[in-house]
Design an enzyme around this catalytic site. Structure first.
Site, PDB file in Angstrom:
ATOM      1  N   LYS A 105       0.847  -1.191   0.000  1.00 47.65           N
ATOM      2  CA  LYS A 105       0.000   0.000   0.000  1.00 47.65           C
ATOM      3  C   LYS A 105       0.883   1.242   0.000  1.00 47.65           C
ATOM      4  CE  LYS A 105      -3.923   1.991   2.526  1.00 47.65           C
ATOM      5  NZ  LYS A 105      -4.797   1.864   3.736  1.00 47.65           N
ATOM      6  N   HIS A 107      -0.306   4.465   0.178  1.00 43.37           N
ATOM      7  CA  HIS A 107      -0.962   5.631   0.767  1.00 43.37           C
ATOM      8  C   HIS A 107      -1.428   5.269   2.174  1.00 43.37           C
ATOM      9  CE1 HIS A 107      -4.166   3.187  -1.016  1.00 43.37           C
ATOM     10  NE2 HIS A 107      -4.965   3.697  -0.086  1.00 43.37           N
TER      11      HIS A 107
END
Length: 223
Positions: A105, A107
């Site tokens: 991921k 963000h």
């Protein structure tokens, strides 16, 4: 003689259509008279009961001598979650758990793991070991965080040599993981338990699979 706990677990797998008997082909191309698909656990009750089986086995084999649990994506995620809940609920063993993402991921909190900080001695919770690839990935994730993978807990050990239908390796994927990573790999039930179950059952349709599974074990079983 098959223990009551192992008998109950095998019957539970059958009731959830996770353990099936018939004529199947594995990813390795082998024709097998039985098949295990833990993706068939589909209800809240099944998930809760499965966690209780895992938790009871952890209590019996490991106790609380570990620091955290890891569930490899994807099937290991619900396994580690329900196991952690059952351990705390039934045995007051409240351990942190975490799992990985298949894609990192980029963000929010970022990273490729979700859950508790990874530290100390970590038990890997999985369903079966086919080629050992998932365990290898789990070990890399755990060690990259400075923690120590200390064992693998499975639902079922098929006790068969790695390889394909034509090329049979000298040892099973489970045995390979044990040797490669110098850590124990234990299962709630294994092929020997399954064969004992079929021998003791009073169901003629089930007992009819004894010879086919015995032949499969003679052909592909680990020595």
């Amino acid at each position: 003689m098959l223990s009551a706990a192992k008998k109950e677990f095998i019957e539970f797998m059958m009731s959830a259509d996770v353990l099936r008997f018939g004529d199947f082909v594995t990813k390795s191309g082998r024709n097998t008279p039985y098949f295990v698909n833990t993706g068939n656990y589909k209800t809240g009750l099944q998930s809760s009961k499965l966690g209780e089986f895992y938790a009871a086995f952890i209590k019996e084999t490991v106790g609380d001598c570990f620091d955290a649990m890891f569930g490899p994506a994807y099937k290991g995620i619900p396994l580690v979650t329900t196991t952690a809940g059952a351990l705390a609920r039934n045995y007051q063993i409240d351990k942190p758990y975490f799992f990985n993402r298949k894609e990192v991921k980029d963000h929010g909190e970022g990273g490729n793991t979700v859950g508790a900080p990874i530290k100390g001695h970590v038990v890997i919770i999985d369903d079966v070991i086919s080629a050992g690839t998932s365990v290898g990935e789990s070990v890399k994730i755990i060690e990259a965080c400075g923690a120590h993978p200390s064992g693998v807990l499975l639902a079922l050990d098929r006790m068969e040599c790695a390889g394909t239908a034509e090329k049979v390796a000298d040892r099973s994927a489970v045995e390979d993981v044990k040797a490669r990573y110098a850590m124990p790999v234990v299962a709630i039930a294994d092929l020997s338990d399954l064969m004992s179950f079929l021998k003791e059952t009073k169901d003629p349709e089930l007992s009819a699979y004894q010879e086919a599974i015995s032949e499969y074990r003679r052909k592909y079983g680990s020595k």
